[in-house]
Design an enzyme around this catalytic site. Structure first.
Site, PDB file in Angstrom:
ATOM      1  CG  ASN A  61      -2.687  -5.306  -1.847  1.00  7.28           C
ATOM      2  OD1 ASN A  61      -1.909  -6.155  -1.387  1.00  7.28           O
ATOM      3  ND2 ASN A  61      -3.899  -5.610  -2.273  1.00  7.28           N
TER       4      ASN A  61
ATOM      5  CB  SER B 258      -0.960  -0.053   1.191  1.00  6.88           C
ATOM      6  OG  SER B 258      -1.994   0.880   1.068  1.00  6.88           O
TER       7      SER B 258
ATOM      8  CG  HIS C 267      -5.696  -2.685   0.732  1.00  6.92           C
ATOM      9  ND1 HIS C 267      -5.197  -2.214  -0.468  1.00  6.92           N
ATOM     10  CD2 HIS C 267      -5.029  -2.009   1.699  1.00  6.92           C
ATOM     11  CE1 HIS C 267      -4.276  -1.286  -0.238  1.00  6.92           C
ATOM     12  NE2 HIS C 267      -4.157  -1.147   1.067  1.00  6.92           N
TER      13      HIS C 267
END
Length: 272
Positions: free
Chosen positions: A120, A96, A241
């Site tokens: 992700n 992320s 996620h």
């Protein structure tokens, strides 16, 4: 697993966990998480590699950056961390927000990165998606933290995901709000900062996401992998996620394959 701190400039410290020996693998987590958010990867990959999982600035026990820090400042921090470790070039993986940092390091300091993995990650958000994350960043800066919404977005109701969801909930509830807000603001505005540099990434690049991640989409993963010179996209079905926690076996398999990919030499690249 050893808990360590590394002195950085301006009296800051970086806290990290280290386990295993071999080629260094540096792991950078996402916003609101901490170094332990990589626990399935630390446990598995440390059998073969020196796994170093670091707390992002303002998270866990690492010193925060200035409140107006953007993605370039987080990338500079990661560069200093790797240089101070004196372990480079390293295998660098991010999740992320951490994936934006990892990609930024690979673009700006390729000499420090042997391989890069983006889990992700986001890449050129739509205007609607950018508005949503900027709005959340503004809420965090105003002192409002919503834990339930990301948990519902990141996890399904399956019993198998409950343990991971409980850990993530505890990390979100314990994070320093100011550090969280700074990092989230950098994340919200950072999806295009290094996007134009993807075509310069020559090392083996793994770009992985879940098929059901609405923000770090399979389309983004394929675009990033396609832009890199030696990129590979992996999309794990029916995952969201927090795929490194909810599908650890598939993620670890992909990471291990990436870690055993031999970087191309300049000679080989010129011959292709």
């Amino acid at each position: 697993m050893m808990s360590r701190t590394l002195p950085l400039s301006n009296k800051r410290i970086a806290h990290y966990f280290e386990q295993g020996t071999g080629e260094p693998l540096v792991l950078i987590h996402g916003v609101g998480m901490q170094a332990l958010a990589w626990y399935p990867q630390i446990d598995d990959l440390s059998a073969e590699f020196r796994v170093i999982s670091v707390d992002m600035p303002g998270h866990g026990e690492s010193t925060a950056l200035d409140t107006d820090a953007g993605l370039p400042q987080f990338v500079d921090w990661a560069i200093e961390f790797i240089e101070t470790l004196d372990a480079g070039p390293v295998n660098l993986a991010g999740h992320s927000m951490g994936s934006l940092i990892a990609a930024g390091v690979a673009v700006t300091r390729p000499d420090l990165v042997k391989r890069v993995a983006v889990l992700n990650g986001v890449y050129r958000r739509t205007a609607e998606a950018r508005h949503a994350v900027l709005q959340r960043a503004a809420e965090l800066r105003s002192g409002t933290i919503d834990v339930e919404t990301p948990l519902k977005r990141w996890f399904n109701a399956d019993e198998a995901q409950r343990l991971a969801a409980q850990k993530v909930e505890s990390w979100l509830k314990s994070v320093d709000l100011a550090g969280y807000a700074t990092a989230y603001t950098a994340f919200a505005s950072g999806d295009e900062v290094f996007a134009d540099g993807w075509h310069t990434i020559a090392c083996p690049a793994l770009v992985l996401t879940g098929s059901d991640d609405p923000n770090s989409t399979p389309k983004m993963a394929k675009q990033m992998a396609g832009a890199a010179r030696d990129g590979r996209a992996v999309v794990i079905s029916d995952e969201r996620h927090m795929v490194n926690l909810t599908a650890p076996e598939e993620v670890n398999r992909a990471l291990r394959a990436w870690l055993h990919t031999e970087p191309q030499t300049e000679t080989l690249k010129s011959e292709v």
